[in-house]
Write an enzyme that holds these catalytic residues in place. Structure first.
Site, mmCIF file in Angstrom:
data_model
loop_
_atom_site.group_PDB
_atom_site.id
_atom_site.type_symbol
_atom_site.label_atom_id
_atom_site.label_comp_id
_atom_site.label_asym_id
_atom_site.label_seq_id
_atom_site.Cartn_x
_atom_site.Cartn_y
_atom_site.Cartn_z
ATOM 1 N N LYS A 95 4.182 -8.719 -20.453
ATOM 2 C CA LYS A 95 3.686 -7.372 -20.776
ATOM 3 C C LYS A 95 2.259 -7.474 -21.303
ATOM 4 O O LYS A 95 1.394 -6.682 -20.962
ATOM 5 C CB LYS A 95 4.567 -6.687 -21.832
ATOM 6 C CG LYS A 95 5.897 -6.190 -21.332
ATOM 7 C CD LYS A 95 5.841 -4.915 -20.527
ATOM 8 C CE LYS A 95 5.909 -5.023 -19.068
ATOM 9 N NZ LYS A 95 6.710 -5.800 -18.248
ATOM 10 N N CYS B 181 0.876 -1.159 0.000
ATOM 11 C CA CYS B 181 0.000 0.000 0.000
ATOM 12 C C CYS B 181 0.918 1.215 0.000
ATOM 13 O O CYS B 181 2.124 1.094 0.112
ATOM 14 C CB CYS B 181 -0.838 0.008 1.260
ATOM 15 S SG CYS B 181 -1.715 -1.538 1.529
ATOM 16 N N GLU C 124 -0.311 -8.757 -18.343
ATOM 17 C CA GLU C 124 -0.512 -7.938 -17.141
ATOM 18 C C GLU C 124 -1.326 -6.684 -17.413
ATOM 19 O O GLU C 124 -2.079 -6.247 -16.558
ATOM 20 C CB GLU C 124 0.808 -7.626 -16.418
ATOM 21 C CG GLU C 124 1.793 -6.775 -17.154
ATOM 22 C CD GLU C 124 3.098 -6.558 -16.363
ATOM 23 O OE1 GLU C 124 3.113 -6.661 -15.136
ATOM 24 O OE2 GLU C 124 4.122 -6.273 -17.027
ATOM 25 N N ASN D 43 1.517 -0.239 5.858
ATOM 26 C CA ASN D 43 1.826 -0.962 4.627
ATOM 27 C C ASN D 43 2.589 -2.213 5.047
ATOM 28 O O ASN D 43 3.522 -2.121 5.832
ATOM 29 C CB ASN D 43 2.694 -0.076 3.724
ATOM 30 C CG ASN D 43 3.332 -0.848 2.595
ATOM 31 O OD1 ASN D 43 2.734 -1.767 2.055
ATOM 32 N ND2 ASN D 43 4.548 -0.478 2.237
ATOM 33 N N GLY D 44 2.164 -3.363 4.559
ATOM 34 C CA GLY D 44 2.853 -4.604 4.922
ATOM 35 C C GLY D 44 1.848 -5.644 5.371
ATOM 36 O O GLY D 44 0.650 -5.526 5.099
ATOM 37 N N ARG E 8 1.101 1.828 -5.983
ATOM 38 C CA ARG E 8 1.344 0.815 -4.950
ATOM 39 C C ARG E 8 0.076 0.092 -4.532
ATOM 40 O O ARG E 8 0.121 -0.915 -3.832
ATOM 41 C CB ARG E 8 1.966 1.463 -3.714
ATOM 42 C CG ARG E 8 3.269 2.167 -3.980
ATOM 43 C CD ARG E 8 3.796 2.778 -2.718
ATOM 44 N NE ARG E 8 4.095 1.750 -1.737
ATOM 45 C CZ ARG E 8 5.224 1.067 -1.692
ATOM 46 N NH1 ARG E 8 6.177 1.326 -2.552
ATOM 47 N NH2 ARG E 8 5.411 0.140 -0.788
ATOM 48 N N TRP F 44 -3.954 -1.678 -1.199
ATOM 49 C CA TRP F 44 -4.013 -2.858 -2.058
ATOM 50 C C TRP F 44 -4.330 -3.999 -1.098
ATOM 51 O O TRP F 44 -3.490 -4.385 -0.283
ATOM 52 C CB TRP F 44 -2.666 -3.052 -2.749
ATOM 53 C CG TRP F 44 -2.655 -4.129 -3.772
ATOM 54 C CD1 TRP F 44 -3.059 -4.031 -5.072
ATOM 55 C CD2 TRP F 44 -2.210 -5.477 -3.607
ATOM 56 N NE1 TRP F 44 -2.892 -5.228 -5.703
ATOM 57 C CE2 TRP F 44 -2.381 -6.134 -4.843
ATOM 58 C CE3 TRP F 44 -1.696 -6.205 -2.528
ATOM 59 C CZ2 TRP F 44 -2.042 -7.469 -5.029
ATOM 60 C CZ3 TRP F 44 -1.360 -7.536 -2.715
ATOM 61 C CH2 TRP F 44 -1.531 -8.149 -3.957
ATOM 62 N N GLU G 187 9.165 -12.047 -21.379
ATOM 63 C CA GLU G 187 8.848 -10.669 -21.016
ATOM 64 C C GLU G 187 7.719 -10.122 -21.898
ATOM 65 O O GLU G 187 6.820 -9.437 -21.414
ATOM 66 C CB GLU G 187 10.119 -9.805 -21.118
ATOM 67 C CG GLU G 187 9.935 -8.345 -20.754
ATOM 68 C CD GLU G 187 9.399 -8.093 -19.340
ATOM 69 O OE1 GLU G 187 9.307 -9.032 -18.531
ATOM 70 O OE2 GLU G 187 9.041 -6.938 -19.068
ATOM 71 N N HIS H 206 5.270 -30.495 -26.823
ATOM 72 C CA HIS H 206 4.962 -31.267 -25.618
ATOM 73 C C HIS H 206 3.692 -30.761 -24.941
ATOM 74 O O HIS H 206 3.569 -30.862 -23.722
ATOM 75 C CB HIS H 206 6.161 -31.255 -24.670
ATOM 76 C CG HIS H 206 7.382 -31.839 -25.287
ATOM 77 N ND1 HIS H 206 7.531 -33.187 -25.513
ATOM 78 C CD2 HIS H 206 8.500 -31.260 -25.796
ATOM 79 C CE1 HIS H 206 8.692 -33.414 -26.112
ATOM 80 N NE2 HIS H 206 9.296 -32.250 -26.303
ATOM 81 N N LYS I 40 2.872 -2.241 -8.153
ATOM 82 C CA LYS I 40 4.235 -2.160 -8.659
ATOM 83 C C LYS I 40 5.250 -2.732 -7.687
ATOM 84 O O LYS I 40 6.173 -3.432 -8.066
ATOM 85 C CB LYS I 40 4.591 -0.709 -8.956
ATOM 86 C CG LYS I 40 5.965 -0.603 -9.559
ATOM 87 C CD LYS I 40 6.087 0.570 -10.449
ATOM 88 C CE LYS I 40 7.333 0.489 -11.283
ATOM 89 N NZ LYS I 40 7.260 -0.533 -12.336
HETATM 90 C C1 G6P Z 1 5.861 -6.417 -9.695
HETATM 91 C C2 G6P Z 1 5.969 -5.456 -10.860
HETATM 92 C C3 G6P Z 1 6.902 -6.027 -11.921
HETATM 93 C C4 G6P Z 1 8.261 -6.329 -11.329
HETATM 94 C C5 G6P Z 1 8.135 -7.254 -10.105
HETATM 95 C C6 G6P Z 1 9.447 -7.328 -9.348
HETATM 96 O O1 G6P Z 1 5.196 -7.565 -10.080
HETATM 97 O O2 G6P Z 1 4.694 -5.216 -11.425
HETATM 98 O O3 G6P Z 1 7.050 -5.089 -12.964
HETATM 99 O O4 G6P Z 1 9.065 -6.930 -12.281
HETATM 100 O O5 G6P Z 1 7.166 -6.738 -9.181
HETATM 101 O O6 G6P Z 1 9.704 -6.069 -8.783
HETATM 102 P P1 G6P Z 1 11.138 -5.494 -8.461
HETATM 103 O O7 G6P Z 1 10.869 -4.141 -7.874
HETATM 104 O O8 G6P Z 1 11.766 -6.431 -7.476
HETATM 105 O O9 G6P Z 1 11.900 -5.432 -9.737
#
Ligand code: G6P
Length: 616
Positions: A493, A2, A496, A102-103, A27, A76, A489, A512, A611
């Site tokens: 993208k 959060c 998500e 937060n946590g 966040r 969140w 990746e 497979h 994030k």
């Molecule tokens: C979240 C973000 C991702 C990121 C991942 C790891 O899922 O949405 O974009 O790659 O966390 O985060 P970090 O801050 O450790 O790179």
């Protein structure tokens, strides 16, 4: 994960809190709330379910809530559904203790039961309310001051937290504490701020303190006093934030994600320039700021890359580059798996943690485990002063600047660059790459920013293509080697932000299982940047085409015979193939972005995601 914010001074607090929260919405964004005190009066608490704008409307942008001392929160949900009742701030009876958190408090159920036996009642399902009422309990039972009551609570709770709390009997003061969740404190001309992250307070100050793990602080208009768990006053250095507030604004782009895609050339150039130097024998890499001497590098027998999400995908690409250029065996682990495995780490190994935020709970835990087992650790981190950066033995800072969109782009790209630079230097120190080859590789890396510009220039074509496929049910991404890492990746993208189901497959694995999912018209993206694997992947693409797939090929200029098989082709400029991920990822970022935009989705804040994942 959060966002928390707080301020105390002479100016109205509520508008600042809402403004600060708007910078922290990445966040968490399922509900929000503020508590503001006017002098000695009880706080006015306003909460709202949904995005921050609902709270802004409810409070007339904060103007209807008087007072110059307050705390705010954007949530969140972890414990309890997103609702006004579960939104923070939470409080004990009669506003005695009011706080945001937060946590995660792991033993909240046990503490809740205990407090209920002591006569406490609970309004919400949150672990936060339990933490606030535990503070209230110790404060009243032992007639302690706020710092002692918080310290006692910190000893009693298990889990992670950044807490900001106001006490009825201490008007004009905010108390904060942290363990494993990020928090910074800012000061400027009689105003004191607290926030989960720098962008929230950057408009107001650049002077910040990083509060350490298991530390507390008392905030007043005069500044901050810091305490350790024993309640002793401790000193902290004041740090100046160098990047400007504009870096955390949209700057004319419709979304942060698009802005950040465009910032990749600069972020990459800055990251290269941070360690690349020019000497008599050409360009070379200087890892002095990492405090990683050559004697240490020579002895590294194994590399363990540990990360989450996109940073993990960087690890997969980096594995190929390290093994090829530095001939050091590499294993890549998801941090959430690594931390619960029986680890048989080689004492001469190097654990590399990759993290944009430097606060991801699993990555931080993995780092601590590695340190406990006595293995050297190196962090590739973007956020300066973050927990992972502070705790690792060596830090390579990526210079992506603040990244706001939940889906990472420029941070991912700078992490790739950091791993190439490390691999080149390790290869050089081990005598595998001579000075001329190092010069050549650095020179080639320095061309990547311009080449990325060229890829971005072609974005209209991708927008058109994305619009055609915006209603797809499934999209598959195929590749081998580094192309497999790029596919992972690209697929992340896509899913998500667009919510279209997508999967990445090592092209050779296709037969497979996955091939049975191919139907008439299913979009399959084949990534073919590696010449020694090119024909093999193209063969796999042809196999899915013969089952009805619509093929998009992603390859380098020159490989025009791909058009014999693919229905649509995106070309990237030629580069050294070790660096291909840096170019090939860009069209895939744009593809995910445009599919999401076509579907009318909130690109920067995708549903259910956050994030910075500071909980397990
Ligand atoms: C979240 C973000 C991702 C990121 C991942 C790891 O899922 O949405 O974009 O790659 O966390 O985060 P970090 O801050 O450790 O790179």
């Amino acid at each position: 994960m959060c966002g928390i914010v707080g301020c105390i001074g002479s100016k109205p607090a509520a508008p600042m809190l809402l403004d600060g929260l708007s910078k922290l919405e990445y966040r968490g964004y399922d509900s929000a709330g503020i508590a503001v005190r006017d002098g000695e009066g009880d706080p006015v608490v306003v909460k709202a379910k949904g995005r921050l704008k609902v709270l802004e409307e409810k409070t007339n942008n904060g103007h209807s809530v008087p007072g110059s001392c307050g705390i705010g929160h954007t949530r969140w949900a972890t414990h309890g559904e997103p609702s006004e009742r579960n939104a923070h701030p939470h409080m004990s009876e009669d506003y005695f203790v009011v706080g945001v958190h937060n946590g995660i408090i792991e033993n909240y159920q046990e503490l809740r039961d205990k407090l209920i036996r002591k006569g406490y009642q609970f309004e919400s399902e949150t672990d936060t309310e339990v933490a606030i009422k535990t503070i209230d309990y110790y404060y009243k039972k032992y007639q302690m001051g706020p710092i002692d009551a918080i310290a006692k609570t910190m000893v009693r709770v298990r889990g992670s937290y950044a807490l900001a709390v106001m006490f009825k009997e201490y008007p004009g003061e905010i108390y904060v504490a942290r363990k494993d969740s990020p928090m910074i404190i800012g000061v400027e001309d009689g105003e004191t701020y607290v926030a989960s992250d720098v962008p929230a307070i950057l408009k107001y100050t650049r002077n910040v303190y990083y509060i350490g793990n298991l530390e507390m602080a008392r905030l007043t208009t005069e500044g901050a006093t810091f305490y350790n768990l024993d309640g002793d006053v401790i000193e902290k250095p004041l740090t100046e934030i160098k990047w400007d507030a504009e870096a955390a604004e949209k700057g004319g782009y419709e979304h942060f994600m698009m802005k950040e895609i465009h910032e990749q050339p600069k972020a990459i150039a800055d990251t290269i320039a941070s360690v690349a130097r020019k000497g008599d024998q050409g360009k070379y890499i200087d890892l002095e700021t990492l405090e990683l001497p050559e004697e240490v590098i020579k002895d590294i027998s194994r590399i363990y890359i540990v990360a989450c999400g996109s940073a993990y995908h960087v690890g997969i690409a980096a594995q190929y580059v390290f093994e090829d250029l530095a001939e050091i065996p590499v294993t890549v682990d998801l941090a959430s798996e690594f931390r619960y495995r029986k680890l048989l780490l080689d004492p001469n190994g190097l654990v590399v943690i990759i993290s944009q935020s430097g606060e991801t709970a699993d990555s931080l835990a993995a780092l601590r485990i590695a340190k406990e087992s006595g293995v050297r650790t190196l962090a590739v981190v973007n956020v300066i002063g973050s927990s992972i950066a502070r705790e690792a033995d060596h830090v390579f800072y990526t210079l992506a600047g603040p990244e706001i969109a939940v889906a990472t782009t420029k941070a991912y790209s700078t992490q790739l660059i950091a791993s190439y630079l490390l691999a080149i230097q390790f290869g050089h120190v081990k005598g595998l790459l001579d000075a001329a080859r190092v010069d050549e590789l650095i020179t080639e890396m320095e061309t990547l920013p311009d080449k990325i510009e060229k890829v971005i220039d072609d974005k209209d074509r991708l927008q058109w293509f994305a619009a055609k496929f915006a209603n797809e049910k499934d999209i598959f991404f195929l590749g081998r080697g580094i192309d497999y890492a790029i596919s992972m990746e690209g697929s992340l993208k896509m899913k998500e932000i667009s919510y279209v189901h997508s999967e990445a497959y090592a092209a050779g694995e296709l037969k497979h299982g996955t091939i049975s999912l191919i139907e008439d018209g299913t979009l399959v993206v084949g990534v073919c940047t590696q010449s020694d694997l090119y024909e093999k992947t193209v063969s796999n693409m042809v196999e899915v085409k013969s089952r009805g797939a619509y093929l998009m090929g992603l390859t380098s200029y020159g490989n025009y015979n791909i058009e014999d098989s693919a229905d649509f082709v995106v070309y990237i400029p030629k580069t050294d193939e070790h660096f291909a991920a840096s170019l090939a990822v860009v069209p895939l970022q744009l593809l995910g972005y445009y599919v999401a935009v076509t579907r009318g989705l909130d690109v920067d804040k995708p549903r259910n995601l956050a994030k910075s994942v500071t909980v397990e």
